[in-house]
Design a protein around this motif. Structure first.
Motif, PDB file in Angstrom:
ATOM      1  N   SER A   8      -8.737  45.112 -21.318  1.00  0.00           N
ATOM      2  CA  SER A   8      -7.402  44.716 -21.767  1.00  0.00           C
ATOM      3  C   SER A   8      -6.487  45.924 -21.864  1.00  0.00           C
ATOM      4  O   SER A   8      -5.301  45.838 -21.536  1.00  0.00           O
ATOM      5  N   GLU A   9      -7.036  47.070 -22.271  1.00  0.00           N
ATOM      6  CA  GLU A   9      -6.232  48.287 -22.344  1.00  0.00           C
ATOM      7  C   GLU A   9      -5.819  48.754 -20.949  1.00  0.00           C
ATOM      8  O   GLU A   9      -4.656  49.090 -20.718  1.00  0.00           O
ATOM      9  N   VAL A  10      -6.766  48.751 -20.014  1.00  0.00           N
ATOM     10  CA  VAL A  10      -6.470  49.155 -18.632  1.00  0.00           C
ATOM     11  C   VAL A  10      -5.397  48.251 -18.026  1.00  0.00           C
ATOM     12  O   VAL A  10      -4.497  48.720 -17.325  1.00  0.00           O
ATOM     13  N   LEU A  11      -5.481  46.968 -18.318  1.00  0.00           N
ATOM     14  CA  LEU A  11      -4.556  45.990 -17.743  1.00  0.00           C
ATOM     15  C   LEU A  11      -3.255  45.853 -18.535  1.00  0.00           C
ATOM     16  O   LEU A  11      -2.297  45.243 -18.061  1.00  0.00           O
ATOM     17  N   GLY A  12      -3.231  46.383 -19.744  1.00  0.00           N
ATOM     18  CA  GLY A  12      -2.031  46.285 -20.568  1.00  0.00           C
ATOM     19  C   GLY A  12      -1.794  44.898 -21.127  1.00  0.00           C
ATOM     20  O   GLY A  12      -0.644  44.467 -21.262  1.00  0.00           O
ATOM     21  N   VAL A  13      -2.881  44.190 -21.419  1.00  0.00           N
ATOM     22  CA  VAL A  13      -2.774  42.847 -21.995  1.00  0.00           C
ATOM     23  C   VAL A  13      -3.636  42.762 -23.245  1.00  0.00           C
ATOM     24  O   VAL A  13      -4.472  43.623 -23.506  1.00  0.00           O
ATOM     25  N   PRO A  15      -6.678  41.172 -25.425  1.00  0.00           N
ATOM     26  CA  PRO A  15      -7.975  40.561 -25.087  1.00  0.00           C
ATOM     27  C   PRO A  15      -7.922  39.035 -25.045  1.00  0.00           C
ATOM     28  O   PRO A  15      -8.643  38.403 -24.267  1.00  0.00           O
ATOM     29  N   HIS A  16      -7.038  38.454 -25.858  1.00  0.00           N
ATOM     30  CA  HIS A  16      -6.882  36.989 -25.840  1.00  0.00           C
ATOM     31  C   HIS A  16      -6.501  36.493 -24.444  1.00  0.00           C
ATOM     32  O   HIS A  16      -6.947  35.432 -24.012  1.00  0.00           O
ATOM     33  N   THR A  17      -5.666  37.269 -23.740  1.00  0.00           N
ATOM     34  CA  THR A  17      -5.249  36.890 -22.387  1.00  0.00           C
ATOM     35  C   THR A  17      -6.457  36.809 -21.469  1.00  0.00           C
ATOM     36  O   THR A  17      -6.581  35.869 -20.671  1.00  0.00           O
ATOM     37  N   LEU A  18      -7.359  37.776 -21.578  1.00  0.00           N
ATOM     38  CA  LEU A  18      -8.563  37.758 -20.740  1.00  0.00           C
ATOM     39  C   LEU A  18      -9.456  36.571 -21.089  1.00  0.00           C
ATOM     40  O   LEU A  18     -10.012  35.921 -20.187  1.00  0.00           O
ATOM     41  N   ARG A  19      -9.565  36.265 -22.361  1.00  0.00           N
ATOM     42  CA  ARG A  19     -10.348  35.095 -22.771  1.00  0.00           C
ATOM     43  C   ARG A  19      -9.711  33.808 -22.238  1.00  0.00           C
ATOM     44  O   ARG A  19     -10.401  32.883 -21.814  1.00  0.00           O
ATOM     45  N   TYR A  20      -8.380  33.753 -22.269  1.00  0.00           N
ATOM     46  CA  TYR A  20      -7.657  32.590 -21.749  1.00  0.00           C
ATOM     47  C   TYR A  20      -7.924  32.423 -20.249  1.00  0.00           C
ATOM     48  O   TYR A  20      -8.220  31.323 -19.789  1.00  0.00           O
ATOM     49  N   ASN A  48      -5.413  42.265 -11.849  1.00  0.00           N
ATOM     50  CA  ASN A  48      -4.118  42.861 -11.498  1.00  0.00           C
ATOM     51  C   ASN A  48      -3.347  41.931 -10.572  1.00  0.00           C
ATOM     52  O   ASN A  48      -2.135  41.735 -10.728  1.00  0.00           O
ATOM     53  N   PHE A  49      -4.033  41.356  -9.596  1.00  0.00           N
ATOM     54  CA  PHE A  49      -3.404  40.402  -8.678  1.00  0.00           C
ATOM     55  C   PHE A  49      -2.902  39.173  -9.438  1.00  0.00           C
ATOM     56  O   PHE A  49      -1.751  38.758  -9.279  1.00  0.00           O
ATOM     57  N   VAL A  50      -3.755  38.631 -10.284  1.00  0.00           N
ATOM     58  CA  VAL A  50      -3.383  37.450 -11.078  1.00  0.00           C
ATOM     59  C   VAL A  50      -2.162  37.749 -11.940  1.00  0.00           C
ATOM     60  O   VAL A  50      -1.229  36.942 -12.028  1.00  0.00           O
ATOM     61  N   MET A  51      -2.142  38.920 -12.559  1.00  0.00           N
ATOM     62  CA  MET A  51      -1.023  39.269 -13.430  1.00  0.00           C
ATOM     63  C   MET A  51       0.273  39.441 -12.641  1.00  0.00           C
ATOM     64  O   MET A  51       1.351  39.094 -13.133  1.00  0.00           O
TER      65      MET A  51
END
Length: 125
Positions: A8-13, A15-20, A48-51
């Motif tokens: 989540s830190e690497v992606l800048g989001v 952790p809830h976003t990753l769980r979603y 990264n592509f998804v975001m």
């Protein structure tokens, strides 16, 4: 390998976003025997592509559809291409709206700066 907090830190989001995204079937992280999520470089690249798709207003339903098509294999390449081409058309329409709006705002800004300049020179009470 990245933990959920590292990913989540690497992606800048959050952790809830990753769980979603996991709940929606968009990503399937690896899991340890204790059930702890871990993300590979491939997961990060995919996310990264998804975001980027989300940043350009692709609906989650379309991202889920694209993900499912990808998971089904190479026989879905044409369908994936169509989905991305349709999204690109939407982006191009968004760009035109933004350019038009930016042009209108530029004209308004010039007009206001002109009014302010005239007031400073005492031409307008």
């Amino acid at each position: 390998m990245y933990s959920i907090s590292e990913a989540s830190e690497v992606l800048g989001v959050n952790p809830h976003t990753l769980r979603y995204y996991e709940k929606e079937g968009i990503i399937t992280p690896d899991r340890s025997s204790a059930g702890i999520r871990s993300y590979t470089d491939s997961h990060i690249k995919w996310l990264n592509f998804v975001m980027k798709l989300r940043e350009t207003q692709m609906p989650i339903s379309d991202i889920k559809k694209y993900t499912q098509l990808f998971l089904e294999g190479p026989q879905t390449t044409k369908d994936r291409l169509t989905l991305l081409e349709d999204h690109q058309k939407n982006i191009q329409e968004q760009i035109q709206v933004l350019l038009s709006t930016n042009d209108m705002l530029s004209k308004k800004i010039v007009a206001y700066k002109g009014l302010i300049g005239e007031r400073k020179q005492g031409l307008i009470p």
